[in-house]
Every structure is written in C-alpha cells, then in structure tokens.
Design an enzyme around this catalytic site. Structure first.
Site, PDB file in Angstrom:
ATOM      1  N   ARG A  64       0.802  -1.219   0.000  1.00 21.20           N
ATOM      2  CA  ARG A  64       0.000   0.000   0.000  1.00 21.20           C
ATOM      3  C   ARG A  64       0.842   1.280   0.000  1.00 21.20           C
ATOM      4  O   ARG A  64       0.595   2.175  -0.808  1.00 21.20           O
ATOM      5  CB  ARG A  64      -0.950   0.004   1.206  1.00 21.20           C
ATOM      6  CG  ARG A  64      -1.979  -1.098   1.179  1.00 21.20           C
ATOM      7  CD  ARG A  64      -2.779  -1.132   2.487  1.00 21.20           C
ATOM      8  NE  ARG A  64      -3.571  -2.349   2.574  1.00 21.20           N
ATOM      9  CZ  ARG A  64      -4.803  -2.482   2.114  1.00 21.20           C
ATOM     10  NH1 ARG A  64      -5.393  -1.444   1.547  1.00 21.20           N
ATOM     11  NH2 ARG A  64      -5.451  -3.612   2.221  1.00 21.20           N
ATOM     12  N   ARG A  83      -2.761  -8.198  11.415  1.00 24.48           N
ATOM     13  CA  ARG A  83      -1.904  -7.923  10.265  1.00 24.48           C
ATOM     14  C   ARG A  83      -0.723  -7.061  10.703  1.00 24.48           C
ATOM     15  O   ARG A  83      -0.870  -6.148  11.520  1.00 24.48           O
ATOM     16  CB  ARG A  83      -2.681  -7.280   9.129  1.00 24.48           C
ATOM     17  CG  ARG A  83      -3.552  -6.123   9.459  1.00 24.48           C
ATOM     18  CD  ARG A  83      -4.627  -5.871   8.401  1.00 24.48           C
ATOM     19  NE  ARG A  83      -4.115  -5.912   7.041  1.00 24.48           N
ATOM     20  CZ  ARG A  83      -4.886  -6.085   5.963  1.00 24.48           C
ATOM     21  NH1 ARG A  83      -6.192  -6.219   6.087  1.00 24.48           N
ATOM     22  NH2 ARG A  83      -4.358  -6.105   4.760  1.00 24.48           N
ATOM     23  N   ASP A  99     -14.475   2.509  -0.834  1.00 20.42           N
ATOM     24  CA  ASP A  99     -15.123   1.853   0.298  1.00 20.42           C
ATOM     25  C   ASP A  99     -16.333   2.594   0.841  1.00 20.42           C
ATOM     26  O   ASP A  99     -17.208   1.973   1.455  1.00 20.42           O
ATOM     27  CB  ASP A  99     -14.115   1.661   1.436  1.00 20.42           C
ATOM     28  CG  ASP A  99     -13.357   0.347   1.331  1.00 20.42           C
ATOM     29  OD1 ASP A  99     -13.590  -0.384   0.361  1.00 20.42           O
ATOM     30  OD2 ASP A  99     -12.535   0.067   2.215  1.00 20.42           O
ATOM     31  N   ALA A 133      -9.518  -2.705  -3.376  1.00 20.35           N
ATOM     32  CA  ALA A 133      -8.701  -1.633  -3.946  1.00 20.35           C
ATOM     33  C   ALA A 133      -8.884  -1.543  -5.456  1.00 20.35           C
ATOM     34  O   ALA A 133      -8.946  -0.454  -6.027  1.00 20.35           O
ATOM     35  CB  ALA A 133      -7.227  -1.862  -3.607  1.00 20.35           C
TER      36      ALA A 133
END
Length: 438
Positions: free
Chosen positions: A72, A150, A279, A292
C-alpha cells in the site's frame, strides 16, 4: 500506512496513458512473485511456484495474471508522484467534517471552518464517510464475527531467530507469498526485499476495531490464534508461524475488525454534485482481493463519464455523468462484494480432498469478468447508450444494448448480509445467484 494487498489487472489498464507511472508500478510490483500453500499446521500442500506456473497448473493463461501483490505505501507514493508530475496540488492534514451542494456546485467544510467548492466533490474517504449525511444515510454495518491480525516490519527483525529467517526468506531474489489454510481461519505471509508481512483472518476476540491505528501485542495473538480454529480436533497452528509472530516488534500488529455491509444503491447526493467512490460506496472483505481494484475502477469510470459528459453538454452535464457512472458500476460492485463472501468461505473452510483434485480450490476466485474488464473502454463504448436507457427508465440488467461488466447471464436480485450470515451459520454455501461466476 498498511501492508500488502492484491492489485487487479482491471485497475491498472489506464496506466497506458501515463508511462512514468507505468514504469514506477512495474518497478514496485511483485511480478515474479512465488506462491506456496500449507495447511495451517505447516504441512506443505502446494510447493512454491511462480504465479505464472500456478496459473498454468490450474488451466489459466500464465502470460495474463489477474493482478499482482502490492504494498500500500508504495502504491500511494506512486499516485502522489504522478499527480505532482502533473502539477496537481495536494492539501494534507485537512479533516473534512461535512459536505454541501446546490444545483450548480458542491463543497466541503473542514474542522477549522474552511470551505472548498467545486463543480463536483468526490468522496473517497472510506468507511464512515461524512458524505453519508448528504448521500442518504449510513449503511448499517454488521459484525462478521471476524477480524484480521496484520503486521509489516523490516526483514532484519528475523535475524533474532535463524530458523525463522531461513523459513521466511525470499525465493532467491524473488518475493514469495505463503498461505496457511485452516478450519475457520487462514494466514498469509509475504517476504519481499527488506520487508516481511503477515496476516491472519480469525474469529473476533473482543480486542479489535475497524481502524489501522488499533494495535495489539504478539502475546495476545499467540494466546488467541489456536482458539480461532473451528474444528476441535484440528492441530495447532504451525510452530514456525508462531515464532514469526513472536518476533513481531511492539505496536506493529493491527487487529482490524471486519464488517459486512449490504449493497448501497445510492452513491450520489440529490443534485449529483457529490459522489462516493471506493469503500464509502461499497466496502469489501479483504478475502475478496478486490476492494482496492474496484476503488480504482471507480475513479477511472467516473473520470471517463465526466470527460464524455462535458464534451457533449459542458459542465451542466456533470449530474448526468455522475448518475451514468453509478449506473454502470453498481451491479458490478454488488457482484464483486458477494464474490468476497464466497472467497472468505473458500479460504476459511478449505476442503483438502478437493484441493488435491483441483488446486484452484485453495485460492480465491478471480474470474475473467473481474480481471479482464477495462473500465475506461467500457464507459467509452456505453456512455451514450447508458444515458438513453437511464432516461427511458430501463434497468441496467434489462438493457440489451449494454454488455454486462458482471457475471454473464446475471440478473439482479437484491440480497442482504442477514441472509448470507444465516446461511453460513447453517453450513449453507453462499448462493451467488444466476450467471457464470467462473
């Protein structure tokens, strides 16, 4: 902020207009990435193969991968670099608190009382967007009962444990993604130059939040990860994966709660001068591998509709262009959202007997209707036909002049998360509906 994600091919086709950005994307992409699949306990099920080899093994075109794994922060930087090359200014650290519009313009107001106005405002501020107040209210979020641990950190951390460093290494000079698939849970790790990532999808523990800022300790993860397995007879998670988690630096592990949301049929304000993308228009589960990608497709589609609309009718065409964009995107995104539920089921409840016969069963579905789509060309070919059908009151899935950008043969049937959750609780597979979803 953030770690790894999957960048679908359909979200990169517009790079053809921007060779400098294309070059930067190719440089940061993991185009030669390997994939390796384990049972959650560490038993090797599918040995490490390049993505191209894995595609060939399951009967797909090795020369046309459906996308690439990305980081990202690197992609964010790539977009900023391109905008700056074009001389587009950015204002950072401005917190938008509200949106407004009249018939001819729209704007935002910040927490410091500043106002910014334009012909159109694009709300791309994610889940919980303040634009919901003007678009039509917040779509109810229902807890999926799932969350994701994560983490991402420098590879040097692995030097503390030679065994972990050896196991979680790159494949020569190439990155590698390792998947650990268990009953009711799954994990992913990524090794690329200088960086290690790991992700575990698990049952919610009560310590999560829908935020990139909410961190937990490695001790908390290790205490709860075996509890996330839904089979009481399942062996524990792989010891080597637990050792990786134990090495993770403090304040690094994000515990991100996953919410399900119904398809949101309205993405724009009453005068269509404020429009949502990404989103805040359609949130995705991480297992979809599509969130994405669809956000970028939104941007390309909206830009293309505005381009054609203004060419036809000047700035007065902005509302119709916005409405056409939403019309051309809604069914596709609703289908992609539903596919995410099916992929979650696929990863969390892997049937290894079926995987032995068909390795595709151990990975998310990435059907051709998703990755082969070109959102720019789709708008160019269908914008005026879309306007005609829209003005005539013809529903998109009943318009014979517009080819589907969703599963061929699909007919829209409203669905909601309550029905899906009820079926999953009863062990009933997600019903994707009519059409060819493969």
């Amino acid at each position: 902020m953030g770690d790894m994600y999957f960048m679908g091919l359909s979200g990169t086709k517009f790079f053809k207009h921007w060779p400098a950005m294309r070059s930067e994307y190719d440089e940061i992409s993991m185009q030669t990435c390997y994939l390796e699949t384990f049972k959650h306990d560490g038993e090797l099920m599918i040995p490490a193969m390049r993505v191209s080899e894995r595609l060939r093994a399951v009967g797909l075109d090795p020369n046309t991968p459906p996308g690439a794994f990305q980081m990202r922060p690197l992609v964010y930087k790539m977009f900023i670099n391109q905008a700056q090359r074009l001389g587009i200014p950015f204002l950072f650290n401005k917190r938008v608190m509200g949106y407004f519009e009249d018939k001819n313009k729209a704007g935002v107001e910040t927490d410091e009382g500043e106002k910014f106005e334009a012909d159109i405002v694009i709300a791309a501020d994610g889940i919980g967007s303040k634009s919901q107040a003007i678009v039509g209210g917040k779509v109810r979020a229902a807890s999926s009962g799932r969350a994701m641990w994560r983490a991402v950190f420098p590879v040097e951390v692995l030097d503390k444990d030679p065994e972990v460093r050896e196991f979680f290494s790159m494949k020569g000079e190439d990155p590698i993604v390792r998947t650990f698939l268990g009953p009711g849970a799954y994990g992913l790790t990524l090794n690329r130059e200088g960086t290690v990532c790991w992700i575990i999808n698990h049952d919610a523990t009560g310590t999560e939040a829908e935020s990139w800022h909410h961190t937990v300790s490695s001790e908390s993860v290790l205490q709860n990860m075996d509890k996330s397995l839904t089979s009481p007879t399942a062996p524990e998670w792989a010891p080597i994966l637990k050792k990786l988690i134990a090495l993770t630096p403090p304040d690094t592990i994000v515990n991100f709660e996953l919410f399900w949301r119904n398809p949101q049929p309205k993405w724009h304000s009453p005068s269509a001068r404020v429009v949502q993308i990404g989103d805040c228009a359609h949130s995705f589960l991480p297992s979809s591998g599509n969130g994405a990608t669809q956000a970028i497709e939104d941007a390309v589609s909206l830009a293309s509709c505005l381009e054609l609309g203004v060419k036809l009718d000047g700035k007065g065409a902005v509302p119709d262009a916005v409405k056409a964009h939403v019309r051309l995107r809604f069914l596709r995104c609703a289908c992609a959202q539903k596919l995410g539920f099916s992929n979650a089921e696929r990863l969390q409840d892997t049937d290894w007997n079926k995987v032995k016969l068909d390795p595709k069963k151990a990975q998310p579905k990435h059907p051709k209707w998703v990755w082969a789509h070109d959102p720019e060309e789709y708008v160019y070919g269908n914008y005026e036909k879309c306007l005609k059908g829209m003005r005539a009151g013809v529903s998109l899935d009943q318009d014979p002049n517009i080819p589907p950008n969703y599963p061929p043969g699909y007919k829209w049937e409203p669905w909601n998360i309550d029905e899906i959750m009820r079926d999953l609780d009863q062990g009933i597979p997600v019903d994707l509906g009519s059409g060819d979803w493969d």
